[in-house]
Write an enzyme that holds these catalytic residues in place. Structure first.
Site, PDB file in Angstrom:
ATOM      1  CB  SER A 261      -2.678   5.851  -4.663  1.00 44.71           C
ATOM      2  OG  SER A 261      -3.128   4.997  -5.704  1.00 44.71           O
ATOM      3  CE  LYS A 262       5.500   4.332  -7.611  1.00 46.88           C
ATOM      4  NZ  LYS A 262       5.342   4.058  -9.018  1.00 46.88           N
ATOM      5  NE  ARG A 263      -1.789   0.166  -5.400  1.00 46.84           N
ATOM      6  CZ  ARG A 263      -2.806   0.168  -4.541  1.00 46.84           C
ATOM      7  NH1 ARG A 263      -3.999  -0.239  -4.920  1.00 46.84           N
ATOM      8  NH2 ARG A 263      -2.633   0.586  -3.295  1.00 46.84           N
ATOM      9  CG  ASP A 266       2.374   3.020 -11.238  1.00 50.70           C
ATOM     10  OD1 ASP A 266       2.977   4.039 -11.657  1.00 50.70           O
ATOM     11  OD2 ASP A 266       2.687   2.417 -10.192  1.00 50.70           O
TER      12      ASP A 266
END
Ligand code: GLU
Length: 509
Positions: A261-263, A266
């Site tokens: 996921s994008k998380r 990040d």
């Protein structure tokens, strides 16, 4: 009869293209090129609620950056257009009509409130053979009532009539045969009068058929839709030319379990998008591989190996090699861990091999960002050529090559302590004289003269050379000293030695 291979990448323009979508596009492309087939880019924009401005351009720009060529699409044109689904309403209407006329689909008038109430009354509610006769639709309402409601402009949907109790077989190139009982499927909405557009399922099948797609290569998240798609091909009378399904393994988190996921990006500091994305609504900026300093060939090579292997231990492969070697036989069923560190390694390898003049062009934005100008492309290319083996990302080149473009702002205190003594200013003064006397500053010649002087005077080679380096670079790092001084203008080198004598001399006494 063997049909010409035709594949499609069919993203919905609902935001930036995720790196998993890029891998799907890449595998489609590799397969198309390997088989002399066509690669279609179809924009699936039938869900107006999720449409995001700029997303389609982003998709085009991403694929172009990565070298994933498109043969037919909105920009490229082609004989099977339009390639944007919102421009194909008339085509879909014909097929929705056909399913209705043949009793394979029906009108439904249930309001969102009524559907919500049904779900509240029974959390397992699905609109299917068990429940459809209790709902408001053309199977339960008299024909003239149905007509009257439609003529009065009442909103409706068209639902697919799924016959329960049938074994639906999905043949998947990677997973083999998957059988599902149709009783678990719901009567999917195929069309919504509110926006006069079909839903994803119908549009997708109609287009794959009309565009003569032979292989549907897409992410595993679409596997649950495949039984419905098989039934739709049959209902539309196209079972004979149904494309072959190829559901690609998921991309998994680098650590822990579950989908990437994008998380994750990040948290661990890697991009999950090919290009930087500026969200038009929130203004949020998400980082992209291009802006982070990755080379497109490195990203392609890295992605190609997430879910596929060439059958031997080759790792570095050009696009042409990937095209030649690609095979579904070597695609895995299980998910592929997104090892972003491997991506950095690939970039390092590609950076090293990039011709210096190309690197110089890619490096220009780094110089501009810092307001540095006045260097020729040749100078920049030679400077980068000396340090490229030490960088992972394009941005790292600055840390390695900064001194070629600006004089040291400070001197590394540890190195000063170790290499600069009370006698050093005097020796550096002599070095200036030696350098001034050299006409031919090529690396080998300057080295010969300077080392000769050090030896003749009995100076300590390491200390003198390191003080020299400290003055020019600002720290004891960087490529071969005489390669540096071959490239840098001599008066710049001498100016830096003088500045160091003045500045370090003053502080260190
Ligand atoms: N529009 C779907 C998507 O966003 C396409 C799925 C498919 O390839 O069938 O990925």
């Amino acid at each position: 009869m063997d049909r010409k291979v035709r594949v499609r990448f069919a993203p919905s323009p609902t935001g930036p293209l995720h790196i998993g979508g890029v891998r799907t596009a890449l595998y489609n492309y590799l397969f198309a090129r390997q088989n002399g087939g066509d690669m279609i880019l179809r924009i699936e924009d039938t869900d107006s609620n999720r449409f995001v401005p700029g997303a389609e351009d982003y998709i085009n720009e991403s694929l172009a950056w990565l070298g994933i060529g498109i043969d037919e699409g909105v920009r490229e044109g082609g004989a099977y257009g339009p390639y944007r689904q919102s421009e194909r309403r008339d085509i879909y209407r014909v097929h929705v009509r056909r399913l209705l006329d043949e009793g394979k689909a029906y009108y439904a008038f249930d309001t969102p409130e009524a559907l919500k109430a049904a779900r509240e009354a029974d959390p397992n509610f699905i609109y299917d053979a068990n429940t459809r006769m209790k709902m408001e639709n053309s199977l339960t309402l008299p024909a003239d009532e149905v007509r009257r409601r439609i003529d009065a402009g009442e909103q409706y949907t068209v639902r697919f009539l799924i016959e329960p109790g049938r074994e639906v077989k999905v043949r998947d190139r990677i997973r083999g045969e998957v059988t599902v009982n149709s009783s678990i499927l719901d009567d999917k909405v195929l069309y919504k009068s509110a926006d006069d557009l079909p839903t994803y399922h119908l549009a997708n099948i109609v287009d794959d058929h009309l565009m003569e797609v032979t292989h549907v290569i897409r992410g595993e998240e679409w596997l649950p839709s495949a039984p419905l798609h098989v039934l739709l091909y049959e209902a539309l009378g196209w079972a004979d030319t149904m494309p072959e399904f190829v559901h690609l393994p998921l991309l998994l988190k680098p650590v822990g379990n579950g989908k990437l996921s994008k998380r994750d990006g990040d948290k661990l500091g890697f991009p999950v998008f090919p290009l930087e994305w500026h969200d038009p609504k929130s203004g949020e900026v998400s980082s992209g591989y291009r802006e982070r300093g990755y080379l497109p060939q490195a990203v392609v090579n890295f992605l190609a190996l997430l879910g596929w292997n060439p059958g031997d231990d080759s790792e570095l492969m050009t696009m042409q090699e990937l095209i030649d070697k690609f095979s579904f036989d070597h695609c895995s069923k299980s998910g592929a861990k997104f090892d972003f560190k491997k991506g950095i390694w690939f970039n390092h390898e590609y950076l090293k091999e990039t011709p210096d003049d190309q690197l110089a062009a890619l490096f220009m934005p780094e110089l501009e960002k810092r307001g540095i100008e006045g260097f020729t492309p040749e100078y920049t290319a030679r400077a980068l050529g000396m340090v490229k083996g030490r960088a992972n990302l394009i941005g790292d080149l600055w840390e390695q090559a900064d001194f070629f473009f600006e004089a040291p702002a400070e001197y590394n205190p540890k190195d000063v302590k170790k290499r600069w003594s009370a006698d050093t200013p005097r020796i550096m003064g002599e070095l200036v004289g030696v350098l001034e006397g050299i006409d031919d500053m090529t690396s080998a010649n300057a080295e010969k003269v300077v080392l000769g002087w050090i030896e003749a005077n009995g100076y300590h080679l390491g200390n003198v050379m390191n003080a020299f380096r400290l003055a020019v670079v600002g720290a004891c790092r960087g490529p071969h000293m005489f390669d540096i001084t071959e490239l840098m203008p001599k008066d710049e080198v001498i100016g830096r030695i003088r500045a160091a004598v003045e500045r370090i001399g003053a502080t260190e006494g």
